[in-house]
Design an enzyme around this catalytic site. Structure first.
Site: not given
Ligand code: ACO
Length: 322
Positions: A113, A249, A279
């Site tokens: 990214c 980003h 993203n």
């Molecule tokens: N829809 C519904 N539920 C979902 C989904 C979805 N799409 N994805 C995950 N869940 C569920 C999980 O299974 C989990 O369920 P559980 O509690 O029963 O196990 C629950 O939602 C919570 O999951 P978390 O991973 O704790 O959710 P969080 O609030 O952390 O959000 C996310 C997840 C959006 C991925 C967040 O951690 C994030 O944005 N992280 C940054 C990652 C990122 O941006 N990556 C992109 C590439 S890196 C970059 O660009 C720098």
């Protein structure tokens, strides 16, 4: 003293839009979950026969027209991407051929990214060294082709696009400073497990998926985006009051909000496109820059702070007077 100056910008997004409602039909998710956890409402998705270079060419044409330059003027092409058309030749040469740009240095940079910030920083150095008179710098991805559409934890996050800038030498201050960094110890938090020398034959790209530890990436992203912003400001004896726009980003709206909170800056100063683009990895910063310029918020003479963070981890900033 020679500076490099952005004289034109452009972006291209594939026509096909995938909304959260569309995703609800293919994976166990909801519009409400995606909006509240990420801020994303829709993303653009390339067609099967579209190549990343096709997106780049369209974005480049717009940037070149705005800059008033022709293919004959371009003497450097640098592209930040992790989703090139081919393993080789590099995508910059493919763009060069498609656009009819005469022989010049053309290469790509792979920094996830942070790819565009790395590319812009590199082109800036070519210009300041006096080697380049007109650089085409692009950040582009068709990252959706790496996505496992059955993995709800990653497929809702990403989108495709390309953003381009034309950079020329100037006696007036343009790019003021660039800072790049990386720390490979974080590889396992965010990676794609297939490469030329790793599992290529055993696991085709279609059988693989992005491996991501979302919570960990989130925390490091917030910390790093804030610290690279501070690093750029400190190096130039500036404060955030001196900056008109932060162009980060666009990974997740909550990451941007947490970054703004840490920096004690209003979200009104942060260009946001993640809601409509998702993203787009290396394409996100140049597309956000172009959005801000074209909707009239970013004006000539203003001070911009570009900050990025991505897999590796990699990170970087560009502070510039537009
Ligand atoms: N829809 C519904 N539920 C979902 C989904 C979805 N799409 N994805 C995950 N869940 C569920 C999980 O299974 C989990 O369920 P559980 O509690 O029963 O196990 C629950 O939602 C919570 O999951 P978390 O991973 O704790 O959710 P969080 O609030 O952390 O959000 C996310 C997840 C959006 C991925 C967040 O951690 C994030 O944005 N992280 C940054 C990652 C990122 O941006 N990556 C992109 C590439 S890196 C970059 O660009 C720098």
């Amino acid at each position: 003293m020679i500076y490099s100056q952005i004289v034109g910008t452009g972006r291209y997004l594939p026509e096909r839009i995938m909304t959260n409602a569309d995703l609800e039909k293919i994976v166990d998710t909801t519009d409400e979950w995606i909006r509240t956890r990420t801020g994303i409402e829709q993303r653009h998705v390339a067609e099967d026969d579209q190549k990343t270079s096709d997106l780049c060419v369209e974005a480049a044409k717009v940037a070149m027209e705005e800059a008033g330059v022709t293919v004959e003027d371009i003497d450097l092409i640098v592209v930040g991407t992790t989703s090139p058309d081919l393993i080789f030749p590099n995508i910059a040469t493919i763009i060069q051929h498609k656009m009819g740009i005469p022989a010049c240095a053309a290469f790509s940079i792979e920094a996830a990214c942070t790819g565009f910030v790395y590319a812009l920083s590199t082109a800036d150095k070519f210009i300041r060294a006096g080697d380049t008179k007109c650089a085409l710098v692009i950040g582009a991805e068709i990252i959706t082709k790496l996505i496992d559409w059955g993995d709800r934890s990653t497929c809702v996050l990403f989108g495709d696009g390309a953003g381009a800038v034309i950079l020329k030498p100037s006696e007036e201050q343009g790019i003021v400073s660039t800072h790049l960094g990386a720390d490979g110890q974080y590889k396992d938090l965010l990676y794609y497990p297939v490469g030329v020398s790793n599992n290529l034959a055993a696991a085709g790209v279609g059988d693989s998926r992005i491996i991501m530890s979302g919570n960990d990436v989130f925390k490091v992203a917030v910390k790093t985006l804030s610290s690279v912003a501070k690093e750029a400001l400190d190096a130039n004896n500036l404060s955030l009051d001196d900056v008109d726009w932060i162009i980060p980003h666009q990974a997740n709206l909550r990451i941007l909000q947490a970054m703004a909170k840490r920096l004690k800056v209003s979200m009104d100063k942060v260009i946001q496109t993640v809601q409509i683009h998702g993203n787009t990895s290396a394409a996100s910063v140049p597309m956000a820059l172009d959005v801000g310029i074209r909707d009239g918020r970013i004006k000539r003479g203003q001070t911009l702070l570009l900050v990025a963070f991505g897999g590796g981890f990699t990170w970087g900033s560009v502070l510039l007077r537009y």
